[in-house]
Design an enzyme around this catalytic site. Structure first.
Site, mmCIF file in Angstrom:
data_model
loop_
_atom_site.group_PDB
_atom_site.id
_atom_site.type_symbol
_atom_site.label_atom_id
_atom_site.label_comp_id
_atom_site.label_asym_id
_atom_site.label_seq_id
_atom_site.Cartn_x
_atom_site.Cartn_y
_atom_site.Cartn_z
ATOM 1 N N HIS A 217 -2.638 6.333 4.627
ATOM 2 C CA HIS A 217 -1.207 6.473 4.916
ATOM 3 C C HIS A 217 -0.720 7.840 4.407
ATOM 4 O O HIS A 217 -1.152 8.305 3.345
ATOM 5 C CB HIS A 217 -0.395 5.410 4.180
ATOM 6 C CG HIS A 217 -0.634 4.004 4.641
ATOM 7 N ND1 HIS A 217 -1.263 3.668 5.814
ATOM 8 C CD2 HIS A 217 -0.282 2.820 4.057
ATOM 9 C CE1 HIS A 217 -1.289 2.355 5.937
ATOM 10 N NE2 HIS A 217 -0.717 1.820 4.889
ATOM 11 N N CYS B 37 0.808 -1.230 0.000
ATOM 12 C CA CYS B 37 0.000 0.000 0.000
ATOM 13 C C CYS B 37 0.844 1.285 0.000
ATOM 14 O O CYS B 37 0.557 2.217 -0.748
ATOM 15 C CB CYS B 37 -0.957 0.000 1.184
ATOM 16 S SG CYS B 37 -0.236 -0.622 2.703
HETATM 17 N N1 LIG Z 1 -4.992 -3.454 5.117
HETATM 18 C C1 LIG Z 1 -4.288 -2.914 4.124
HETATM 19 O O1 LIG Z 1 -4.146 -1.678 3.963
HETATM 20 C C2 LIG Z 1 -3.663 -3.780 3.132
HETATM 21 C C3 LIG Z 1 -3.097 -3.195 2.008
HETATM 22 C C4 LIG Z 1 -2.542 -3.991 1.043
HETATM 23 C C5 LIG Z 1 -2.524 -5.339 1.220
HETATM 24 N N2 LIG Z 1 -3.076 -5.921 2.319
HETATM 25 C C6 LIG Z 1 -3.029 -7.387 2.421
HETATM 26 O O2 LIG Z 1 -4.336 -7.924 2.264
HETATM 27 C C7 LIG Z 1 -4.465 -9.084 3.065
HETATM 28 C C8 LIG Z 1 -5.669 -8.960 4.001
HETATM 29 O O3 LIG Z 1 -5.535 -7.796 4.800
HETATM 30 P P1 LIG Z 1 -6.743 -7.245 5.703
HETATM 31 O O4 LIG Z 1 -6.243 -5.982 6.256
HETATM 32 O O5 LIG Z 1 -8.032 -7.280 4.960
HETATM 33 O O6 LIG Z 1 -6.790 -8.398 6.857
HETATM 34 P P2 LIG Z 1 -8.010 -8.852 7.771
HETATM 35 O O7 LIG Z 1 -8.938 -7.737 8.009
HETATM 36 O O8 LIG Z 1 -7.390 -9.549 8.941
HETATM 37 O O9 LIG Z 1 -8.792 -9.968 6.862
HETATM 38 C C9 LIG Z 1 -8.238 -11.219 6.517
HETATM 39 C C10 LIG Z 1 -9.209 -11.975 5.612
HETATM 40 O O10 LIG Z 1 -8.589 -13.200 5.182
HETATM 41 C C11 LIG Z 1 -9.471 -14.300 5.460
HETATM 42 N N3 LIG Z 1 -8.703 -15.511 5.679
HETATM 43 C C12 LIG Z 1 -7.783 -15.755 6.637
HETATM 44 N N4 LIG Z 1 -7.285 -17.009 6.504
HETATM 45 C C13 LIG Z 1 -7.902 -17.556 5.428
HETATM 46 C C14 LIG Z 1 -7.837 -18.823 4.782
HETATM 47 N N5 LIG Z 1 -7.005 -19.776 5.210
HETATM 48 N N6 LIG Z 1 -8.616 -19.047 3.707
HETATM 49 C C15 LIG Z 1 -9.482 -18.080 3.255
HETATM 50 N N7 LIG Z 1 -9.579 -16.858 3.822
HETATM 51 C C16 LIG Z 1 -8.809 -16.602 4.901
HETATM 52 C C17 LIG Z 1 -10.217 -13.829 6.692
HETATM 53 O O11 LIG Z 1 -11.401 -14.616 6.879
HETATM 54 P P3 LIG Z 1 -12.093 -14.753 8.334
HETATM 55 O O12 LIG Z 1 -12.930 -13.519 8.552
HETATM 56 O O13 LIG Z 1 -12.922 -15.990 8.173
HETATM 57 O O14 LIG Z 1 -10.983 -14.904 9.344
HETATM 58 C C18 LIG Z 1 -10.505 -12.389 6.307
HETATM 59 O O15 LIG Z 1 -11.581 -12.350 5.374
HETATM 60 C C19 LIG Z 1 -3.117 -9.264 3.754
HETATM 61 O O16 LIG Z 1 -2.338 -10.141 2.963
HETATM 62 C C20 LIG Z 1 -2.521 -7.888 3.760
HETATM 63 O O17 LIG Z 1 -1.119 -7.916 3.799
HETATM 64 C C21 LIG Z 1 -3.648 -5.171 3.276
#
Ligand SMILES: NC(=O)c1ccc[n+]([C@@H]2O[C@H](COP(=O)([O-])OP(=O)(O)OC[C@H]3O[C@@H](n4cnc5c(N)ncnc54)[C@H](OP(=O)(O)O)[C@@H]3O)[C@@H](O)[C@H]2O)c1
Length: 335
Positions: free
Chosen positions: A234, A126
């Site tokens: 950010h 990001c």
């Molecule tokens: N937040 C940001 O600004 C940002 C920016 C760029 C990239 N990212 C990336 O995007 C990803 C998610 O970030 P987030 O902030 O959205 O995290 P988050 O709010 O913790 O959400 C994680 C998601 O992944 C699902 N999940 C976890 N384990 C899984 C599995 N084994 N199979 C299928 N689904 C699974 C979770 O489902 P449950 O609800 O069932 O647990 C939830 O829907 C990460 O890789 C992060 O590095 C985030």
């Protein structure tokens, strides 16, 4: 177009659904996927209810595109299975970004590298995305030699649990912690784990991903990445040294006419980009443009963007839009 969203219950996944709906991406069928604990849960998309399914069930339904935001290990395990089934994966985790066989794409910068053979496409970090959107037109005009960036990153960049930590601390609730320290009323100069050279992984992502997206290894980058108790996006203080000299008003014009950028730079009226204003917007906001008077050909600026939108969901959806518009996935559609 059949669209699977892996991680549909998370912060990025939820934003992904919102962005798909807002941008009117031609979704004929939505397949929301999350971890085992969420299977069967209902997700609302464009007023309709959809049941969360497992990754295995999602593959069986043969979506045209799968937008992944479920963490690096899920991507490493599952993305190749989708790709093998002919499904194009756009992945938000860091799993594939530096793999030399995978494209790392910010549409405003390098969408033209994409082909129909790219079955796993990486969405950059990001903080890198918002920076390269602003760097690209300046690099084209003046050739960047070196970038020194310090970030002020929102807790939404760490996911749902981090937002909970901030608000629990604010309410005096002793809940689970995702950061090693209190984040409320604090600043933590560590994002991701430390590497052997003393930098964090987040800092190394900014350094390495910038070169890959810009397609120029000669650009030197050094970064300090910092977590702050903020929600909307950010912010980055960026110092850019160019090979050629520039005119400040021309820099403003170049940025203002570049896709995805809004220049907010009117110090006489106290106008500059802030996360509260960037929240839920797709653009990258640039301001505080001024010469670095300590060095030739060098510019200081301040770049703000909503990390959940341009830093994640919007960038991924824009990649899908580019693929669809150029007939590189699914059926040819106009978007
Ligand atoms: N937040 C940001 O600004 C940002 C920016 C760029 C990239 N990212 C990336 O995007 C990803 C998610 O970030 P987030 O902030 O959205 O995290 P988050 O709010 O913790 O959400 C994680 C998601 O992944 C699902 N999940 C976890 N384990 C899984 C599995 N084994 N199979 C299928 N689904 C699974 C979770 O489902 P449950 O609800 O069932 O647990 C939830 O829907 C990460 O890789 C992060 O590095 C985030």
């Amino acid at each position: 177009m059949k669209v699977a969203v892996i991680g549909a219950t998370g912060l990025v996944g939820t934003k992904m659904l919102q962005v798909l709906a807002e941008r009117n991406f031609p979704v004929t069928e939505l397949i929301p996927v999350a971890s085992a604990k969420s299977i069967g849960k209902e997700i609302t998309f464009k007023g309709k209810q959809f049941k969360v399914v497992s990754v295995e069930d999602a593959i069986k339904q043969k979506p045209d595109v799968a937008l992944f935001s479920a963490g690096g290990s899920t991507s490493l395990e599952q993305a190749p299975l989708f790709a093998a089934a002919g499904i194009t994966v756009i992945d938000n985790s860091s799993a594939w970004r530096m793999d030399p066989t995978k494209k790392l794409v910010v549409p405003e910068v390098n969408a033209d590298v994409l082909t129909a053979d790219d079955k796993i496409i990486a969405n950059p970090n990001c903080s890198t995305i918002q920076m390269v959107v602003a760097l690209k037109p300046l690099h084209d005009a003046y050739k960047i030699k070196r970038v020194v960036v310090s970030t002020y990153q929102s807790v939404t960049g760490t996911g749902v649990k981090a937002v909970d930590q901030l608000f629990n601390e604010r309410k005096g609730i002793d809940g689970p912690k995702v950061y090693p320290y209190t984040i409320d009323l604090n600043v933590i100069p560590q994002i991701d784990v430390f590497t052997e050279n003393g930098y964090t992984k987040e800092e190394m992502k900014m350094i390495l991903e910038t070169k890959k997206i810009m397609g120029d290894d000669s650009i030197k980058v050094t970064a300090t990445t910092v977590r702050i108790p903020v929600m909307g996006g950010h912010s980055e203080s960026v110092n850019i040294e160019f090979l050629h000299d520039f005119d400040l008003s021309e820099v403003r014009e170049l940025l203002a006419k570049s896709p995805g950028i809004v220049v907010v730079d009117d110090t006489a009226n106290l106008k500059y980009p802030m996360p509260l204003d960037a929240h839920d917007k797709d653009e990258v906001f640039v301001g505080r443009l001024r010469r670095d008077e300590s060095q030739d050909n060098t510019l200081n600026c301040w770049i703000v963007s909503d990390n959940l939108r341009k830093g994640a969901a919007t960038n991924a959806v824009q990649i899908a839009e580019y693929l669809a518009a150029n007939h590189l996935i699914g059926q040819a559609v106009e978007v």
